[in-house]
Each structure stands twice: as C-alpha cells, then as structure tokens.
Design a protein around this motif. Structure first.
Motif, mmCIF file in Angstrom:
data_model
loop_
_atom_site.group_PDB
_atom_site.id
_atom_site.type_symbol
_atom_site.label_atom_id
_atom_site.label_comp_id
_atom_site.label_asym_id
_atom_site.label_seq_id
_atom_site.Cartn_x
_atom_site.Cartn_y
_atom_site.Cartn_z
ATOM 1 N N GLY A 1 0.824 -1.201 0.000
ATOM 2 C CA GLY A 1 0.000 0.000 0.000
ATOM 3 C C GLY A 1 0.855 1.245 0.000
ATOM 4 N N ASP A 2 0.222 2.396 -0.190
ATOM 5 C CA ASP A 2 0.984 3.640 -0.175
ATOM 6 C C ASP A 2 1.612 3.877 1.196
ATOM 7 N N GLY A 3 0.934 3.453 2.272
ATOM 8 C CA GLY A 3 1.511 3.605 3.601
ATOM 9 C C GLY A 3 2.751 2.768 3.786
ATOM 10 N N GLY A 4 2.694 1.488 3.414
ATOM 11 C CA GLY A 4 3.851 0.615 3.537
ATOM 12 C C GLY A 4 4.992 1.033 2.622
ATOM 13 N N PHE A 5 4.659 1.510 1.416
ATOM 14 C CA PHE A 5 5.691 1.940 0.481
ATOM 15 C C PHE A 5 6.480 3.109 1.051
ATOM 16 N N MET A 6 5.793 4.041 1.728
ATOM 17 C CA MET A 6 6.484 5.196 2.279
ATOM 18 C C MET A 6 7.377 4.817 3.459
ATOM 19 N N MET A 7 7.178 3.623 4.015
ATOM 20 C CA MET A 7 8.021 3.176 5.126
ATOM 21 C C MET A 7 9.350 2.596 4.651
ATOM 22 N N THR A 8 9.331 1.772 3.609
ATOM 23 C CA THR A 8 10.555 1.066 3.213
ATOM 24 C C THR A 8 10.799 1.074 1.707
ATOM 25 N N GLY A 9 10.084 1.932 0.986
ATOM 26 C CA GLY A 9 10.267 1.980 -0.466
ATOM 27 C C GLY A 9 11.666 2.357 -0.891
ATOM 28 N N MET A 10 12.423 2.989 0.013
ATOM 29 C CA MET A 10 13.789 3.384 -0.346
ATOM 30 C C MET A 10 14.695 2.186 -0.620
ATOM 31 N N GLU A 11 14.250 0.981 -0.215
ATOM 32 C CA GLU A 11 15.075 -0.196 -0.489
ATOM 33 C C GLU A 11 15.121 -0.538 -1.979
ATOM 34 N N ILE A 12 14.300 0.122 -2.778
ATOM 35 C CA ILE A 12 14.444 -0.007 -4.230
ATOM 36 C C ILE A 12 15.862 0.359 -4.642
ATOM 37 N N ALA A 13 16.442 1.340 -3.967
ATOM 38 C CA ALA A 13 17.817 1.742 -4.277
ATOM 39 C C ALA A 13 18.799 0.607 -4.009
ATOM 40 N N THR A 14 18.511 -0.226 -3.015
ATOM 41 C CA THR A 14 19.358 -1.397 -2.751
ATOM 42 C C THR A 14 19.303 -2.353 -3.934
ATOM 43 N N ALA A 15 18.104 -2.552 -4.476
ATOM 44 C CA ALA A 15 17.959 -3.412 -5.650
ATOM 45 C C ALA A 15 18.733 -2.844 -6.830
ATOM 46 N N VAL A 16 18.643 -1.551 -7.048
ATOM 47 C CA VAL A 16 19.349 -0.914 -8.163
ATOM 48 C C VAL A 16 20.849 -1.103 -8.016
ATOM 49 N N GLN A 17 21.372 -0.876 -6.811
ATOM 50 C CA GLN A 17 22.808 -0.965 -6.592
ATOM 51 C C GLN A 17 23.347 -2.368 -6.839
ATOM 52 N N HIS A 18 22.563 -3.383 -6.448
ATOM 53 C CA HIS A 18 23.089 -4.749 -6.471
ATOM 54 C C HIS A 18 22.504 -5.617 -7.592
ATOM 55 N N GLY A 19 21.709 -5.024 -8.485
ATOM 56 C CA GLY A 19 21.272 -5.754 -9.670
ATOM 57 C C GLY A 19 19.946 -6.470 -9.550
ATOM 58 N N GLY A 20 19.110 -6.101 -8.593
ATOM 59 C CA GLY A 20 17.779 -6.694 -8.493
ATOM 60 C C GLY A 20 16.797 -6.017 -9.429
ATOM 61 N N ARG A 21 15.681 -6.703 -9.721
ATOM 62 C CA ARG A 21 14.704 -6.138 -10.656
ATOM 63 C C ARG A 21 13.274 -6.493 -10.256
ATOM 64 N N PRO A 22 12.894 -6.250 -9.009
ATOM 65 C CA PRO A 22 11.510 -6.552 -8.612
ATOM 66 C C PRO A 22 10.513 -5.591 -9.232
ATOM 67 N N ILE A 23 9.286 -6.064 -9.364
ATOM 68 C CA ILE A 23 8.169 -5.207 -9.761
ATOM 69 C C ILE A 23 7.365 -4.904 -8.504
ATOM 70 N N ILE A 24 7.119 -3.639 -8.241
ATOM 71 C CA ILE A 24 6.422 -3.208 -7.036
ATOM 72 C C ILE A 24 5.066 -2.638 -7.433
ATOM 73 N N LEU A 25 3.979 -3.277 -7.003
ATOM 74 C CA LEU A 25 2.635 -2.749 -7.212
ATOM 75 C C LEU A 25 2.230 -1.959 -5.976
ATOM 76 N N VAL A 26 2.070 -0.654 -6.132
ATOM 77 C CA VAL A 26 1.708 0.220 -5.018
ATOM 78 C C VAL A 26 0.231 0.566 -5.121
ATOM 79 N N PHE A 27 -0.551 0.132 -4.158
ATOM 80 C CA PHE A 27 -1.980 0.456 -4.095
ATOM 81 C C PHE A 27 -2.118 1.807 -3.408
ATOM 82 N N ASN A 28 -2.378 2.833 -4.188
ATOM 83 C CA ASN A 28 -2.410 4.203 -3.671
ATOM 84 C C ASN A 28 -3.862 4.652 -3.504
ATOM 85 N N ASN A 29 -4.349 4.632 -2.267
ATOM 86 C CA ASN A 29 -5.711 5.111 -2.011
ATOM 87 C C ASN A 29 -5.766 6.197 -0.947
#
Length: 552
Positions: free
Chosen positions: A439-467
């Motif tokens: 959800g948008d609440g959870g994403f705002m808590m730990t969404g910055m870990e996307i940068a960890t994926a970028v740095q180390h070569g991960g490629r997850p798809i993140i579906l953010v339910f924004n309500n």
C-alpha cells in the motif's frame, strides 16, 4: 582451519558463516563491527554483502531470505539504534517461524554497564522475541556460539537468533578451530503415528486438511499433493502459506487468511475431522480463535507440528504428533490410502473457484480484473511478496500459487515488509520474476530499499496500491466509529518522482485497461519497476466498501 592459525574475532566469525553455508548477508554498516566488514572483503568472491538503506529493510531482507531458502538469513547491524530498528525483522521471524541470525555490534567490554554510547543489553532486549539471544565475550568461543546459532535457528520450530559482538572482542587475535557444518535437528513422524492418523481419517466423513507453518520444501509440497489426491481430501492453507500446495489442484479449497471466504468458514464448522499439518492454528487462521471452540474443538483435531510446545497451546487435539511437515507427509504416503467419495471435496473446491472469480463493479480501476491479468501472465516460479494491509486481499483471494513459485508475506502483519522482501528475493536470483504488493503507507516506510535493488542488480516489480489511507485501520475505524475519520488519511505523495529518484521505472494506472500493458512492460524492464495503482478508498477491501460499513 587448524588451531595453530591466528585470526581476529572478525575473521573467525566470517569463517564460521562460510563453514555453515551462508552465502550472503544484509546490513547497514557500523563502526562497532568493522572487523567483520574487513574480513568480508577477503571473501567477496564467495559471499555477497548487500548494504540496505535502513536496518528494518536489512532485517526484513534477511527474514525473507530465510523463508525462501530454509537457511538462516543473516543480518548485520550496529549497536543501539541499529539494533532497535532491526528488531522488527526479529519479531517477524519469531511469529513467522523463520530461520534468521541477527549479528549486532556491541560496545567494548571495558565500557559495559556504564550506559556507554549506544549501549543496550541485547540479551534482555531480544529475549522475548528470539529463540536465543546471547553475547560472545571471548573470540575463541565464536565457533561454538555460531554453530549453536545455526542449529537453534533451524531446528524444531525455526526462528531468529540474536548474537551481540563486543567490538574489542572482534579485534582479539586467537587460535581456535572452526566448528563442523551445522545440521538441523528435526522431528519425524513415526510409522505408528502415521497409522493412527490414517485410522482416524478412515472414520471421518467430512475431513479437511489445513497445511501451513514453516519448512515446506518443494518435495514436501508434492508429497502433500500426492497425499490429498490419494485420499480424496480437501486441503486449505493457513494464513499466508498458500504456496504449501499447488492452488490449481482440484483438492485445494482456499486459505484461512484475513479475507477468508465465508463459505470456507461455514465448511469448517461442518467438518468432522481437521488434520492440521505444520500450522500453529494462530489468531488469523482461526478468526481470533472463533472458528474452533477453545480448548476442545467440536471437530476431531489431529495436530502435527515440529514444536511439542505448540501442540495443545490453545486447542487440545484428539491425536497429535511432533514432526516437521515434509517427513510427516512422506510417512503418511507410505500408508494405504483411504477410499472416499469426492462429493465433500468437490463441494469445497467449487465454492473456492466461485469465490476466486472477481465480482463486477463500476470502479475505473477494477482490481479483480487486474488480478486475473496477473494470474494469467505471471511466469512459473514467480515470487509474490505481500505487505500488511487490506490491499493484500486481492492477491490472496484471486491469485494462484504453486511451487517453485512462492508467497512471501509477514504473518505478523508488519507494514513495510513487501518491498525489502521483494528486493531480497530478486537479489537471490535476478532471473526470477518477483512481484511485490504494498500500500501507499507501507511503500512510504521502506520503499527506499528499491535503491538497494538498483545498486546490487535486483529487478523486482512493485505494485503500489495508492488510495490515500491506511486501509486496514480505516476499515476497522469505519466499522467501530462510522464516518469519524481520525489519523488514517495519508497526504498524497509523488510516488512516481520518488520511484524514479531511487532508480526505478514508474507507471501510473488509473483505469483497468492500462494495467496489463504496464505489467508487460515491467516484465521487459532490466531493473526495478513501480506500478502505481490509483485505487478508490471506497473499495476498502475485496468484500466490502466504506459505504456499506457506514450502513449507507
């Protein structure tokens, strides 16, 4: 390593990680364990160190790794604030029965018990939420402590271990031999117990299997499938353990999660025997202990669990056995199957299929149809990670799970879990598709870990339910105090700008027709992708609306 070789405590600890088969760790670096970081430099060809953006993210990554592999996920954090912020991952690992080892840098031994800078007694802090919490005060005992940590984390009911590492202990130079590689101690079902269970099944007219808990291997999942097929049994799963069996199997009848189908709850009441394999029968699985009477259920209860202390904790079984699930199914499959009419099983299966088809509605973004698209498009072996919140009702109700694919979600309901878990799953195998629901609440808590994926070569798809709301709490709030919204609104943030700033691709979906192309584009993108789903807060869950809760 021979006893005549001198090593620092940091080097000895890293050598033990390698001895016990660890291949990676998740961390936020700290000066309290510099000797460990330095020793890891020398083994960087054999051991991957993923530096997260926050200790909670690192701990959640380690916990997700433990779920995926069955081996302890390793997390390293510094003293004081680092340990406090990593505590959420330990709590998740404890309630989810996940093997995990948290290594915490500690103040020097000469300054302990003076409330020195960032000092905490981690044995007291983590004692209630870890299987074992200890401190290594002598470098020559590191092999002993680490061998015990791996065994405790993986034996019986798995769980987290916390070890504190005084920084001056890590610089000590000693001669000590390495430990032998650990082996988990796991109980197995006896042939006699298996025969007793089959005898009870033979007497039942409306049996139901509930599978769940930790430790299921792919082979164990296949053994469960063979067992229910041979005995014409319906099988459901406990909360967020839907990957214990192939949901496409004609014997699968649903899950006992936060959005359990009313029809399945009704059928539990009608069942005359429950065979529970691996599941704890906790609060969520039993709808706050309401679907089964406490302490003695009306149904005959057979409970198989790896921890003897868990059996009978709430529900008194008619028959029980201490065993981990994989060997339990192997033993049961050696017994002669029970002939049975398929009517009961088929009734439950038909009700599950009906409930997993999305109802029609007129919202611009039809999440039910979007989940059908996901169900049809996801490749075999996809890992789905789930956060906390009502939005997870969509993937729990409408997706199908099957090994080697996995469902990785916190059963303790911790927000901010899905993104770090997806990063860990993607880093473990960048060729595997990983899809996170948050959800948008959870994403705002730990969404910055996307940068960890970028740095180390991960490629997850993140579906953010924004309500724009904390959906689960809003639902409870509307039910208890209709139209009195307090503390649950979330100020709109530019998730696209945040995502792109972290290095991810981004798309914004406002209508049903936009979703499928966005998902297909994400499959092709060589890096993380955030798909922002603009959902209506009125549709507060898959089964109700805000208006309905208000009685409008």
């Amino acid at each position: 390593m021979t006893e005549t070789t001198q090593r620092t405590g940091g080097k000895i600890l890293v050598d033990q990680l390698l001895v016990h088969g660890a291949d990676c760790a998740y961390c936020v670096p700290g000066e309290s364990y510099l000797e460990v970081l330095d020793a890891l430099y020398d083994v960087r060809d054999r051991f991957s160190l993923f530096n997260a953006r926050h200790e909670a993210g690192a701990a959640n990554m380690a916990e997700a790794y433990g779920k995926l592999t069955g081996r302890p996920g390793i997390c390293m954090v510094t003293r004081g604030p680092g340990a406090c912020q990593a505590a959420v991952g330990v709590h998740i690992a404890y309630q989810d029965s996940t093997p995990m080892i948290l290594l915490v840098g500690q103040v020097g031994r000469d300054t302990m018990d003076r409330e020195s800078f960032q000092e905490i007694d981690y044995r007291q802090m983590f004692g209630p939420v870890a299987k074992w919490a200890a401190q290594i005060d002598s470098a020559d005992r590191i092999p002993e402590y680490m061998a015990r940590a791996f065994r405790v984390a993986t034996s019986g009911r798995p769980g987290p271990v916390v070890l504190a590492l005084p920084e001056d202990m890590l610089t000590d130079v000693v001669c000590v031999a390495d430990a032998q590689p650990y082996a988990a101690s796991l109980p197995s079902l006896t042939a006699s117990d298996a025969q007793d269970i089959m005898a009870e099944l033979a007497r039942a007219e409306r049996p139901l299997v509930i599978a769940g808990g930790p430790g299921w291997s792919d082979a164990g999942s296949q053994a469960l499938q063979a067992f229910v097929e041979a005995n014409a049994l319906p099988v459901a799963t406990s909360f967020r353990r839907q990957d214990a069996i192939d949901n496409r199997l004609e014997h699968y009848v649903g899950d006992f999660g936060t959005g359990v189908a009313p029809s399945l709850v009704k059928r539990v009441a009608e069942a005359d025997l429950l065979l529970v394999i691996g599941a704890r029968l906790g609060e969520i699985t039993t709808k706050t202990y309401a679907t089964l009477s406490v302490p003695t259920p009306a149904q005959k209860l057979i409970h198989i669990h790896a921890d003897a202390n868990e059996i009978g904790r709430v529900y008194s079984p008619s028959l029980s056995a201490v065993s981990e699930p994989n060997s339990a199914l192997a033993a049961l499959n050696l017994c002669a199957p029970v002939a049975r009419e398929a009517v009961w099983k088929q009734t439950l299966r038909d009700e599950y299929l009906a409930d997993s088809e999305p109802p029609a509605h007129d919202y611009p973004l039809d999440m039910g149809q979007a989940m059908v698209d996901v169900r049809n498009l996801l490749p075999e072996g996809t890992v789905v990670t789930l956060d906390a919140g009502n939005h997870t009702g969509w993937p729990q109700r409408f997706l199908r799970y099957a090994r080697p694919g996995r469902q990785i979600g916190s059963t303790c309901g911790s927000m901010g879990y899905a993104v770090p878990a997806a990063v860990a799953a993607s880093l473990a195998d960048p060729t595997r598709q990983v899809l996170a629901f948050v959800g948008d609440g959870g994403f705002m808590m730990t969404g910055m870990e996307i940068a960890t994926a970028v740095q180390h070569g991960g490629r997850p798809i993140i579906l953010v339910f924004n309500n724009g709301t904390y959906g689960t709490i809003r639902m409870h709030q509307e039910r208890e105090h209709p139209a009195r919204v307090s503390g649950t609104d979330i100020l709109a943030s530019d998730i696209g700008q945040i995502s792109r700033g972290l290095g991810a691709a981004h798309s914004r979906v406002t209508e049903t027709g936009q979703f499928k192309p966005a998902l297909l584009a994400a499959f092709e993108h060589d890096g993380p992708t955030v798909i922002e789903l603009m959902t209506d807060p009125e549709q507060i869950s898959t089964r109700t609306t805000v208006s309905r809760l208000r009685g409008v």
